[in-house]
Design an enzyme around this catalytic site. Structure first.
Site, PDB file in Angstrom:
ATOM      1  N   HIS A 172       0.847  -1.193   0.000  1.00 50.78           N
ATOM      2  CA  HIS A 172       0.000   0.000   0.000  1.00 50.78           C
ATOM      3  C   HIS A 172       0.885   1.246   0.000  1.00 50.78           C
ATOM      4  O   HIS A 172       1.955   1.248   0.611  1.00 50.78           O
ATOM      5  CB  HIS A 172      -0.891   0.039   1.245  1.00 50.78           C
ATOM      6  CG  HIS A 172      -1.685  -1.207   1.448  1.00 50.78           C
ATOM      7  ND1 HIS A 172      -2.669  -1.622   0.587  1.00 50.78           N
ATOM      8  CD2 HIS A 172      -1.630  -2.156   2.416  1.00 50.78           C
ATOM      9  CE1 HIS A 172      -3.195  -2.760   1.022  1.00 50.78           C
ATOM     10  NE2 HIS A 172      -2.577  -3.109   2.127  1.00 50.78           N
ATOM     11  N   GLU A 180      -1.307  -0.436   8.157  1.00 46.42           N
ATOM     12  CA  GLU A 180      -2.268  -1.333   8.781  1.00 46.42           C
ATOM     13  C   GLU A 180      -1.593  -2.170   9.848  1.00 46.42           C
ATOM     14  O   GLU A 180      -0.364  -2.195   9.962  1.00 46.42           O
ATOM     15  CB  GLU A 180      -2.942  -2.230   7.733  1.00 46.42           C
ATOM     16  CG  GLU A 180      -2.016  -3.179   7.007  1.00 46.42           C
ATOM     17  CD  GLU A 180      -2.705  -3.895   5.836  1.00 46.42           C
ATOM     18  OE1 GLU A 180      -3.541  -3.277   5.149  1.00 46.42           O
ATOM     19  OE2 GLU A 180      -2.386  -5.065   5.591  1.00 46.42           O
ATOM     20  N   HIS A 209       3.660  -7.322   1.641  1.00 46.94           N
ATOM     21  CA  HIS A 209       3.082  -8.233   2.621  1.00 46.94           C
ATOM     22  C   HIS A 209       2.069  -9.175   1.997  1.00 46.94           C
ATOM     23  O   HIS A 209       1.583  -8.936   0.886  1.00 46.94           O
ATOM     24  CB  HIS A 209       2.441  -7.451   3.770  1.00 46.94           C
ATOM     25  CG  HIS A 209       1.307  -6.562   3.336  1.00 46.94           C
ATOM     26  ND1 HIS A 209       1.494  -5.317   2.795  1.00 46.94           N
ATOM     27  CD2 HIS A 209      -0.037  -6.744   3.378  1.00 46.94           C
ATOM     28  CE1 HIS A 209       0.316  -4.764   2.527  1.00 46.94           C
ATOM     29  NE2 HIS A 209      -0.623  -5.619   2.869  1.00 46.94           N
ATOM     30  N   ARG A 224      -1.053  -4.853  -6.258  1.00 39.08           N
ATOM     31  CA  ARG A 224      -0.668  -6.268  -6.227  1.00 39.08           C
ATOM     32  C   ARG A 224       0.597  -6.510  -7.038  1.00 39.08           C
ATOM     33  O   ARG A 224       0.686  -6.098  -8.190  1.00 39.08           O
ATOM     34  CB  ARG A 224      -1.784  -7.136  -6.829  1.00 39.08           C
ATOM     35  CG  ARG A 224      -2.992  -7.258  -5.970  1.00 39.08           C
ATOM     36  CD  ARG A 224      -3.953  -8.353  -6.465  1.00 39.08           C
ATOM     37  NE  ARG A 224      -5.254  -8.088  -5.871  1.00 39.08           N
ATOM     38  CZ  ARG A 224      -6.313  -7.654  -6.560  1.00 39.08           C
ATOM     39  NH1 ARG A 224      -6.260  -7.495  -7.860  1.00 39.08           N
ATOM     40  NH2 ARG A 224      -7.438  -7.394  -5.923  1.00 39.08           N
TER      41      ARG A 224
END
Ligand SMILES: [Zn+2]
Length: 329
Positions: free
Chosen positions: A107, A124, A182, A202
């Site tokens: 991200h 996150e 991740h 992605r």
């Protein structure tokens, strides 16, 4: 008498939010006993339960039926308090049920997200609600991995070899800051708290037909980040699982009942919005001026900054997680 100041904001009582079950190719068709939900073989499996998405419905009180995003438009001051830099919903909280590996992804940070026209990036964290022995996630890259090796790994389908794998156990918390490569793997159930942003790039998707965003991912990723397991800070009245620029996640012992005033930590300047999530057990949030709300296992309640006084009662084995937004300095 000075009449020029702003009118005082009316209070807003704590309320429940209805979880939204979101289909994902890598998800699960039977969520029991976590949620009383199954889907048949013709429908897409459920991968994510959104607890605080803009589209989630308010499920109790005078605003029941309104979308959470709409309530933020109407009552942002009451929800967030005076210190919030914007009136938007700051945090997206989800429960993740992975039956297959999720894509290897990254991200953007705030700066890069803003370059692409979004208000914020995405840092996150994952709180492990349950994990099978040997369950792993990927958080970051192995030391020394280069961009060239990442490009090569994407082409050759060997990117996994560059990922830093972490074994996960229930009760642990893992930070995944923006820019961290991740992936979530099957074997654990995670409570994910993240900045409210839907930018995911992605890098690799195990041959599934979903879109990749390799150039943007390479722009967003950092070879070294702060990702990894976070040491909890155990205090007499709470355990701070993480306290970052964007959010704070705490485990709050309730015992029999606990007054709402005792939930904010002494370190919190002006209490703002808080979410109360029942990781297990059941509880009730009640006060003199509003209908009591029942917090079921894996349910979530919002406690607005301008909430009337309330108490939380443990109705049986309540394991309470409190999540609050932080504002980067
Ligand atoms: Zn992610």
């Amino acid at each position: 008498m000075d009449l020029s100041g702003p009118a005082p904001q009316p209070q807003l009582a704590p309320f429940l939010i209805e979880p939204r079950f979101v289909g994902r190719v890598w998800g699960t068709r039977d969520l029991r006993p976590w949620y009383d939900r199954t889907v048949n073989d013709d429908s897409e499996p459920i991968g994510e339960i959104w607890l605080t998405g803009d589209e989630c419905l308010v499920a109790s009180g005078p605003h029941a039926g309104l979308k959470l995003g709409e309530l933020f438009e109407k009552r942002s001051q009451a929800l967030l308090g005076p210190n919030a830099p914007s009136g938007e919903s700051p945090l997206l909280i989800k429960v993740i049920f992975a039956n297959e590996k999720l894509s290897v992804q990254v991200h953007p940070d705030d700066k890069l997200a803003q370059k692409y026209g979004q208000p914020r990036g995405k840092t996150e964290c994952w709180y492990v609600l349950a994990a099978e022995p040997g369950a792993q996630v990927a958080a970051g890259l192995k030391p020394g991995v280069t961009l060239a090796e990442i490009r090569e790994g994407i082409q050759a389908g060997t990117l996994e070899q560059s990922l830093n794998l972490l074994a996960v156990a229930p009760g642990e918390l893992i930070l995944v800051d923006a820019g961290t490569v991740h992936a979530i793997w099957p074997g654990s159930i995670l409570l994910e708290t993240q900045q409210n942003c839907d930018l995911t790039y992605r890098l690799y998707d195990y041959g599934r037909p979903r879109k990749l965003h390799i150039e943007k991912a390479l722009e967003a990723l950092r070879l070294q980040t702060h990702a990894g397991r976070v040491q909890p800070k155990v205090l007499p009245d709470r355990t701070i699982l993480i306290d970052t620029d964007y959010f704070r996640v705490e485990r709050i012992p309730v015992k029999a009942t606990r007054a709402g005033e005792s939930l904010p930590d002494q370190g919190e300047p002006v209490p703002g919005l808080a979410y109360l999530f029942a990781a297990a057990g059941a509880g009730q949030v009640r006060g003199l001026s509003f209908e009591p709300i029942d917090l079921q296992a894996r349910g979530i309640a919002a406690i607005p900054a301008l909430s009337p006084r309330f108490v939380v009662e443990d109705l049986g084995s309540l394991d309470l997680i409190r999540i609050t937004p932080n504002w980067p300095k």
